[in-house]
Design a protein around this motif. Sequence first.
Motif, mmCIF file in Angstrom:
data_model
loop_
_atom_site.group_PDB
_atom_site.id
_atom_site.type_symbol
_atom_site.label_atom_id
_atom_site.label_comp_id
_atom_site.label_asym_id
_atom_site.label_seq_id
_atom_site.Cartn_x
_atom_site.Cartn_y
_atom_site.Cartn_z
ATOM 1 N N ASN A 39 -40.732 -52.376 41.472
ATOM 2 C CA ASN A 39 -39.442 -52.277 42.167
ATOM 3 C C ASN A 39 -39.091 -53.612 42.801
ATOM 4 O O ASN A 39 -39.777 -54.091 43.705
ATOM 5 N N LEU A 69 -43.335 -50.575 48.488
ATOM 6 C CA LEU A 69 -42.671 -50.539 47.189
ATOM 7 C C LEU A 69 -43.683 -50.624 46.055
ATOM 8 O O LEU A 69 -44.704 -51.321 46.153
ATOM 9 N N ASP A 104 -37.037 -43.525 51.392
ATOM 10 C CA ASP A 104 -36.676 -43.706 49.979
ATOM 11 C C ASP A 104 -36.671 -42.387 49.208
ATOM 12 O O ASP A 104 -36.459 -42.379 48.000
ATOM 13 N N SER A 142 -35.868 -54.231 43.935
ATOM 14 C CA SER A 142 -34.502 -54.015 44.429
ATOM 15 C C SER A 142 -34.282 -54.520 45.853
ATOM 16 O O SER A 142 -33.144 -54.713 46.266
ATOM 17 N N ALA A 153 -39.545 -45.083 43.909
ATOM 18 C CA ALA A 153 -39.575 -46.530 44.118
ATOM 19 C C ALA A 153 -40.764 -46.988 44.957
ATOM 20 O O ALA A 153 -41.057 -48.176 45.017
#
Length: 898
Positions: free
Chosen positions: A70, A66, A147, A72, A152
């Motif tokens: 990011n 990541l 992804d 998330s 991201a």
Amino acid sequence: MVISQLYRRHNPADSDTIEGRFGYSPLPLEELVPLQGRPGHPGVMDSLVSAIWKIPIIDHHAHNLLLPSNTSQSLLSITSEARQGALGYAESTLAHIRAVKQLAEVLGCDPNFEAVKSCIEEKRTDDAWLKKCFSGIECVMFDDGLDGDSGAVYPYDWHDRLTRSKCRRIVRIEPVAEKVLADWFRWSPLGAPVQSMVDMFSKDIKAAIADPDVAGFKSVICYRTGLSIPVTTHSEIADILTSEGKGDRFTRLNDKPLGSFFVHLTAQLLDQSVPGGASHSSKPFQFHTGLGDNDLSLQDSSPSQLQPFIEKYPRVPIVLLHAGYPFTKEAGYLASVYENAYMDIGEVFPMISRDGQERVIKEALELCPTEKLMWSTDGHWFPETFLLAVLQAREGMEFVLTGHVRRGTLTTSQAIRVVEDVFFNTSNKLYDLKLDLQPSPLIAPYPGHRIEDSETVDPAPLILFLSENPSTKYLRLQWVDYTATNRVRILPIKHALSLFQKGKSIGITKAVLGLLQDDTISPGFTATGEYTLFPCFDSLRRGERPGYATVQCEFREKSGEEVPICPRTVLRKAVERAASNGREFLVGFEIEVVFMTTRTYSGNGGYGGTEYGEVPVSEGHAWSTSRALHNSGILSTIEAIIDTLEKSGIVVQQFHPESSPGQYEFVTGPLPPLQAADALLATREIISTTAATHLPGCPLRATFTPRPYTNAAGTGAHIHISMTPETDYRMFYAGVLKYLRAIVAITYPNAQSYGRVCDGIWAGGTWVAWGTQNRETPLRKISGSHWEVKCVDGFANTYLALSAILCAGLQGLLDKEELVIKDCAPDPSTLSSDERKELGVTEGLPRSFEEALEGVGALEKVLGREVVECYQVVKGAERKMLESMVDAPQRMWLIERY
């Protein structure tokens, strides 16, 4: 089963238990199985453990990290495939608890998840931390389809900075198909032929096949519709695509016929990429199998459902990812019976418990050839997933493979090959990476996992031994010094257990390796300082007397570091060096001994001594004669010796009378060098003790000295050696012959030894030579790599003698030494100078110990300077001491000690 239960099973009528007998609380048996080669435990498996932690890993399946911006994804996902509310329960899994503990030790923080999480967040942009997490990884192949184009994650080639070799891509076909479908619906006119869509997809796949940065392909159809992949026709696809009239339905490829179509099409394109008639295969095609989140149907994720697909595309390598967990055996079976099926054991590290990981490795090895077995991290989003996966995989391989070696299922070299295949070779070959296997520095990812040696003693092997030998009362801790004196400390077993239970052993003065037979300290040694006497439990066996057990020891510094001049350590390192160069050896000994009668006498001032003489029935005693076995006392003693040896686990292949009065020979079975040396020392101790105690009122002295009688045949300690693989064995023995004049200083280490350096007495003669079945050359070739080294006697320190021979031979292999000395059929001493020169026989053996000791420095290149210098000092001091003695008393003095 616990040890106390095991004890009762072996002794059902005995209510006494190990716990009560020895004051030690039993542990589960599986916890007591010793890892002989674990870091810190000297033993023959140290080379295997070193390989497990040095061999770099090709991570053939992982996902991009990541971007720091990011946030998330939850850090909990590093040990769990759960999502949403189920992920909240991950903290109580064994996998999570172990990961937190390990990460805390790496990070140096409190062992709780919040502390670990806080430290990781601080290091998110720390390049040094990222590189540490990727330590030991050679390169990574990234499935960057997880992804997609979300922005991201880092691009796959950004990760090159973290690995030693360039990273590659794995193309996930579902996102490619979904994009093609979206574009086709968007830009193609209504009713456009399906073939145009097929052409668009084929173009993208062909471009990826041609792209050198693409190592392979992957499908996640397991998640979408399961691993049963039916063949779908173009007309069926046309019906599906036109039935809706628009592409909204296909933003995620969940349609089974359509998804299956793209998988088959990819396999066809891969198959077509292989030129007709070519024997090689296409780029590999990976399949997610087993372990995943709740987006998949578990019953449809078994790799066994891929069997028809694997059969259909024999030129396409099919890689079954994630060990197929929990269907590991199915994956192993498929890889074993289909040439194009390969098995991966990734993602289970760190997603399942340690027991589960070890079980996966074991189940994979049940059927799957190691040349078709590979490993991956399945690392994703967080760099810590890579660190944990590498660490736990190495731990698991260490546990499983050292167990196989200990049980004799694998040799050390074979186990190292398993590691090389799984971690490096299989992926390197399958993905055509053309990388060289270059060992990494020892990987010690966190402070609690010490790769360096330790002084901690693990009592588990001793406890296991005691469960099988509950009458043991005493433990002999033995070592051999530079004068080949067998020295010992004896511990009552209860104290030994108490000591080792605390991870401790006993201390011995640093003067120990500089002592002469009369305890005089050699120049340069001092009584200041102390070593730790470290029991090597791979040598543990029943002793020479009832109630005794014996274990050979090595010396360690208090810091846990090896002592480079310790004789057993020298041999162990020689064996490890050979194993790292792909060579293993078997060693056997011809153990010649002379039994002598003893007579004590009184002298002036009340002091007396012991004299030794010939045993009765000396007349008629000769080589292999039955007359030499007519003395019932001698024969009874020999039988008692063999009984004791067998109880001690030492195999005697044969025994027979030798030439000298009271002289007999015992031949023991072949063993790896370190075990063979350990067994030889135990054998000699058993022979000596049994001879001295077996006949009441008639003790015998067993001596291994080379010339107990000046007017009779001498006594040798011939060594048999064979090498695996046998290729280039001539180079090995060329190395031995090159250094033989220096080796003799260690194998003939006393002035009396040179009474056997004679021609015509079957002792190996006086010339540096070899001959097939020639007993008048110091090296006798028997068959292939099986040769006998004859220029050895009972004065030699067995560890050092074997080390010198093996290291010289290994140097010959490394230098590709040519065997310039030719096979000598006759006794070299009977040849003329020109005849010997024609055979390359130009050097004689040293004719005195003084001459030999002057040349021993040549061994510094192969044994190391510290060992050779120590030997020169001690043996030089010993020579001066013995020269001060008159010949006859000196002979008796040596018989008393050897």
